[in-house]
Design a protein around this motif. Sequence first.
Motif, PDB file in Angstrom:
ATOM      1  N   HIS A   1       0.857  -1.188   0.000  1.00 29.73           N
ATOM      2  CA  HIS A   1       0.000   0.000   0.000  1.00 29.73           C
ATOM      3  C   HIS A   1       0.895   1.240   0.000  1.00 29.73           C
ATOM      4  O   HIS A   1       1.914   1.293   0.686  1.00 29.73           O
ATOM      5  CB  HIS A   1      -0.893  -0.007   1.240  1.00 29.73           C
ATOM      6  CG  HIS A   1      -1.986   1.005   1.192  1.00 29.73           C
ATOM      7  ND1 HIS A   1      -1.761   2.352   1.393  1.00 29.73           N
ATOM      8  CD2 HIS A   1      -3.326   0.874   0.970  1.00 29.73           C
ATOM      9  CE1 HIS A   1      -2.899   2.999   1.297  1.00 29.73           C
ATOM     10  NE2 HIS A   1      -3.878   2.130   1.043  1.00 29.73           N
TER      11      HIS A   1
ATOM     12  N   ARG B   1     -10.190  -4.886   0.785  1.00 26.76           N
ATOM     13  CA  ARG B   1     -11.081  -3.728   0.927  1.00 26.76           C
ATOM     14  C   ARG B   1     -11.638  -3.662   2.354  1.00 26.76           C
ATOM     15  O   ARG B   1     -11.722  -2.592   2.969  1.00 26.76           O
ATOM     16  CB  ARG B   1     -12.230  -3.801  -0.082  1.00 26.76           C
ATOM     17  CG  ARG B   1     -11.829  -3.467  -1.505  1.00 26.76           C
ATOM     18  CD  ARG B   1     -13.023  -3.468  -2.440  1.00 26.76           C
ATOM     19  NE  ARG B   1     -12.617  -3.260  -3.820  1.00 26.76           N
ATOM     20  CZ  ARG B   1     -12.375  -2.058  -4.362  1.00 26.76           C
ATOM     21  NH1 ARG B   1     -12.535  -0.965  -3.607  1.00 26.76           N
ATOM     22  NH2 ARG B   1     -12.012  -1.963  -5.619  1.00 26.76           N
TER      23      ARG B   1
ATOM     24  N   CYS C   1      -8.878  -2.512   4.708  1.00 23.55           N
ATOM     25  CA  CYS C   1      -8.614  -1.084   4.589  1.00 23.55           C
ATOM     26  C   CYS C   1      -9.659  -0.272   5.355  1.00 23.55           C
ATOM     27  O   CYS C   1      -9.336   0.729   6.016  1.00 23.55           O
ATOM     28  CB  CYS C   1      -8.580  -0.665   3.120  1.00 23.55           C
ATOM     29  SG  CYS C   1      -7.069  -1.162   2.257  1.00 23.55           S
ATOM     30  N   GLU C   2     -10.891  -0.697   5.288  1.00 21.35           N
ATOM     31  CA  GLU C   2     -11.942  -0.003   6.044  1.00 21.35           C
ATOM     32  C   GLU C   2     -11.668  -0.124   7.545  1.00 21.35           C
ATOM     33  O   GLU C   2     -11.814   0.847   8.297  1.00 21.35           O
ATOM     34  CB  GLU C   2     -13.305  -0.594   5.689  1.00 21.35           C
ATOM     35  CG  GLU C   2     -14.461   0.107   6.379  1.00 21.35           C
ATOM     36  CD  GLU C   2     -15.805  -0.452   5.956  1.00 21.35           C
ATOM     37  OE1 GLU C   2     -16.824  -0.043   6.563  1.00 21.35           O
ATOM     38  OE2 GLU C   2     -15.852  -1.286   5.037  1.00 21.35           O
TER      39      GLU C   2
ATOM     40  N   ASP D   1      -8.806   2.225   8.493  1.00 19.39           N
ATOM     41  CA  ASP D   1      -8.953   3.633   8.098  1.00 19.39           C
ATOM     42  C   ASP D   1      -7.954   3.980   6.989  1.00 19.39           C
ATOM     43  O   ASP D   1      -7.278   5.013   7.033  1.00 19.39           O
ATOM     44  CB  ASP D   1      -8.752   4.547   9.308  1.00 19.39           C
ATOM     45  CG  ASP D   1      -9.153   5.992   9.014  1.00 19.39           C
ATOM     46  OD1 ASP D   1      -9.941   6.198   8.081  1.00 19.39           O
ATOM     47  OD2 ASP D   1      -8.664   6.900   9.712  1.00 19.39           O
TER      48      ASP D   1
ATOM     49  N   GLN E   1      -7.415   4.159   2.619  1.00 24.64           N
ATOM     50  CA  GLN E   1      -8.078   4.158   1.318  1.00 24.64           C
ATOM     51  C   GLN E   1      -7.576   2.946   0.533  1.00 24.64           C
ATOM     52  O   GLN E   1      -6.381   2.686   0.453  1.00 24.64           O
ATOM     53  CB  GLN E   1      -7.767   5.445   0.552  1.00 24.64           C
ATOM     54  CG  GLN E   1      -8.518   5.563  -0.762  1.00 24.64           C
ATOM     55  CD  GLN E   1      -8.282   6.907  -1.424  1.00 24.64           C
ATOM     56  OE1 GLN E   1      -7.659   7.790  -0.838  1.00 24.64           O
ATOM     57  NE2 GLN E   1      -8.784   7.072  -2.645  1.00 24.64           N
ATOM     58  N   TYR E   2      -8.488   2.196  -0.043  1.00 27.12           N
ATOM     59  CA  TYR E   2      -8.102   0.983  -0.777  1.00 27.12           C
ATOM     60  C   TYR E   2      -7.211   1.342  -1.969  1.00 27.12           C
ATOM     61  O   TYR E   2      -7.418   2.358  -2.648  1.00 27.12           O
ATOM     62  CB  TYR E   2      -9.338   0.237  -1.274  1.00 27.12           C
ATOM     63  CG  TYR E   2      -9.004  -0.973  -2.119  1.00 27.12           C
ATOM     64  CD1 TYR E   2      -8.524  -2.134  -1.539  1.00 27.12           C
ATOM     65  CD2 TYR E   2      -9.142  -0.926  -3.510  1.00 27.12           C
ATOM     66  CE1 TYR E   2      -8.203  -3.245  -2.316  1.00 27.12           C
ATOM     67  CE2 TYR E   2      -8.823  -2.027  -4.291  1.00 27.12           C
ATOM     68  CZ  TYR E   2      -8.350  -3.178  -3.684  1.00 27.12           C
ATOM     69  OH  TYR E   2      -8.017  -4.266  -4.459  1.00 27.12           O
ATOM     70  N   SER E   3      -6.196   0.486  -2.215  1.00 24.10           N
ATOM     71  CA  SER E   3      -5.287   0.696  -3.344  1.00 24.10           C
ATOM     72  C   SER E   3      -5.055  -0.627  -4.064  1.00 24.10           C
ATOM     73  O   SER E   3      -4.749  -1.650  -3.434  1.00 24.10           O
ATOM     74  CB  SER E   3      -3.946   1.254  -2.860  1.00 24.10           C
ATOM     75  OG  SER E   3      -2.998   1.276  -3.910  1.00 24.10           O
TER      76      SER E   3
END
Length: 662
Positions: A31, A200, A203-204, A207, A209-211
């Motif tokens: 990430h 995903r 990532c949530e 905190d 942002q998905y990459s």
Amino acid sequence: MTQKSALSPAPFIVGAPRSGTTLLRLMLDSHPEVAIPTETHFWHELVLLEPATMTRQRFFELLVGHFTWRDFHIDEQAFWAALEETEPFNLPDAVRRFYRLYADRFGKARWGEKTPDYGQIIPQIARTLPEACFVHLIRDGRDVAVSKRHLWFGPGNDIAAQAVDWCHSITRTRAFGEATARYIEVRYERLVAKPAEVLRELCEFLDLQYSEAMLEYPRKAAERLAEQGDWPEHNVKKEQHRAIHELTLQGPLPTRVGRWRTEMSHDEIVAFESTAGQTLEEFGYARSANRAPATGATSAAGGITGLLFTGCLSEAGVTWFRRLREVVDELVIFVDTRADDRTEAAAHELASRVHHVGIRSDLEAHIEAHLPRMVETCRTEWILRIDSDEELSPEWSGVRWSELLDGTELTHFWLPRRWVTAPRRFVNVAPWWPDFQLRMFRTKSSITFPTQVHEPMSVAGRGAALRTLALHHHVFALMSRAAREQKAAKYERLRPGGGMPHYYLFEDHAPGEAPLPRATRSAAANEILEMHALSPEDTLRITLVARREPLRVKPGMLFWIEIEIANGSDRAIVSAPPYPVNVASHWLRADTREFVIFDGVRSPVFPPLAPTHVRMMSAFMTAPAKAGEYILQLTIVQEGLRWLDNLPNAHVLERVVNVTQS
């Protein structure tokens, strides 16, 4: 790039080793905002230390002296400079400085951690770093066993041992994780089948942002894995590290799911599921058609297991354990990665089963780190635990001691231990004798296991001490003075104030010595020592007498006072459960009679002192740390009940003691 807060959620990837934690580390490390180092392992030492006692220098030395430090490629001077900016110094910010320096190498704003075994110390990490978020990677234990059974850090090829190891790791990690504020479970099987979907969700949780860059991790995987080098302290080469992670270079492999169906034999499947079947089902993994019987090997009743953890067996030790093998129903030996070929050969010759354990930290070099798993592997009702530098006293061959265990309501026994000096002599005063050790206990008891070196275990239920069935401790003969000094220093480093260096450096204190006693024979029933409650009247009938001239000792000095103890009660007295009788002490200032040390060291009354009998004994003392004139009070305490000097009209023995540097 936007700089994140120092308390942005920090992922700690944990789980049973070989559950896919390296795969997930490489994904998250790809990430654009997150950097995760290779395994650190230093937290195992950090959690043993009191945060209030941690200094800048001590923290720096712990990390840069750790066997993993070279893997992080951080300049030592830069690390020290960063720690100097931590003002006032505190452990949480110091740890963050380390991870921050690592992330800065890659120009990333956030950091994470991946050391699988940290699942066992989640509470300690969470108390230090409130931003820690624990990501528990879970994999079918049978696939874990297939993946780990040939590796140096696993419990060996014994499938039942692999099952115990997996159950212990996964259940404790879940229990610790669910008690924290931020914990999530990720299934390996779903991660390799649907990586984007799982990432995903992660990532949530974190905190972030998905990459899509996380799915492209194989492009940099080789470079990231190359950071991990040799661990010469543990005889592990960098090639070994890379070999076990080679498959991560190929991307997620759903074909690795369910390997056990073709790589385990029928007997191995039965062995694993007989031990871990219930845990498999609790975590959502179905048992196979080769269903194990309802009662597994670990539930066999009766008998006793000899249990040993060792890194090296001496030639004398091989002889001692041949004799042990003759008096137990099975012998289970846990061998760690320090073992040489002779130790491996001897273990396989002597043991019913041999298990292997990896050593990745100073703590893991000691039995306290492995006791829960060791106990779970035993297949009998009772366990007799012994160290590699100990042997059974001759009485074990002459007494039908196994009768002690038949039909008893007792759950555990304390064994007296002699610290042997050459040739065939032992230190015959406290605290070396009798050095009672809780070593024989029921496997089905409720056990509280130690978490620190030299911390005792505890067993629920009623216990008793033994009279003549002793252990002979040979550390003085097996280790040079220099080696014992190093051992004492290491213990003190791992557990400040509790390392007990005087035990290993007995020559400095010139305690009393005596020849080893001649072997005695007695009925098993005569072995058991229990000390029940004395009435206040009986307690008042125990008296102490000593010569009254002043003593002169140095500050902090260990010394002994010859006293006469008289038992005027109608009960034998002894230092044995449940209410041991000991000689206790108070220290007072001579001029003001103010307490300096209210509760000094204790000296056990042992062997039992019969009613109306009198005996001389050496009471063990430690002088106050500051020079001055003191009054030393000696009294009797029955542990858990009362002090003699708290009773009306009690007599307390007093001595004047001059503590002086000269």
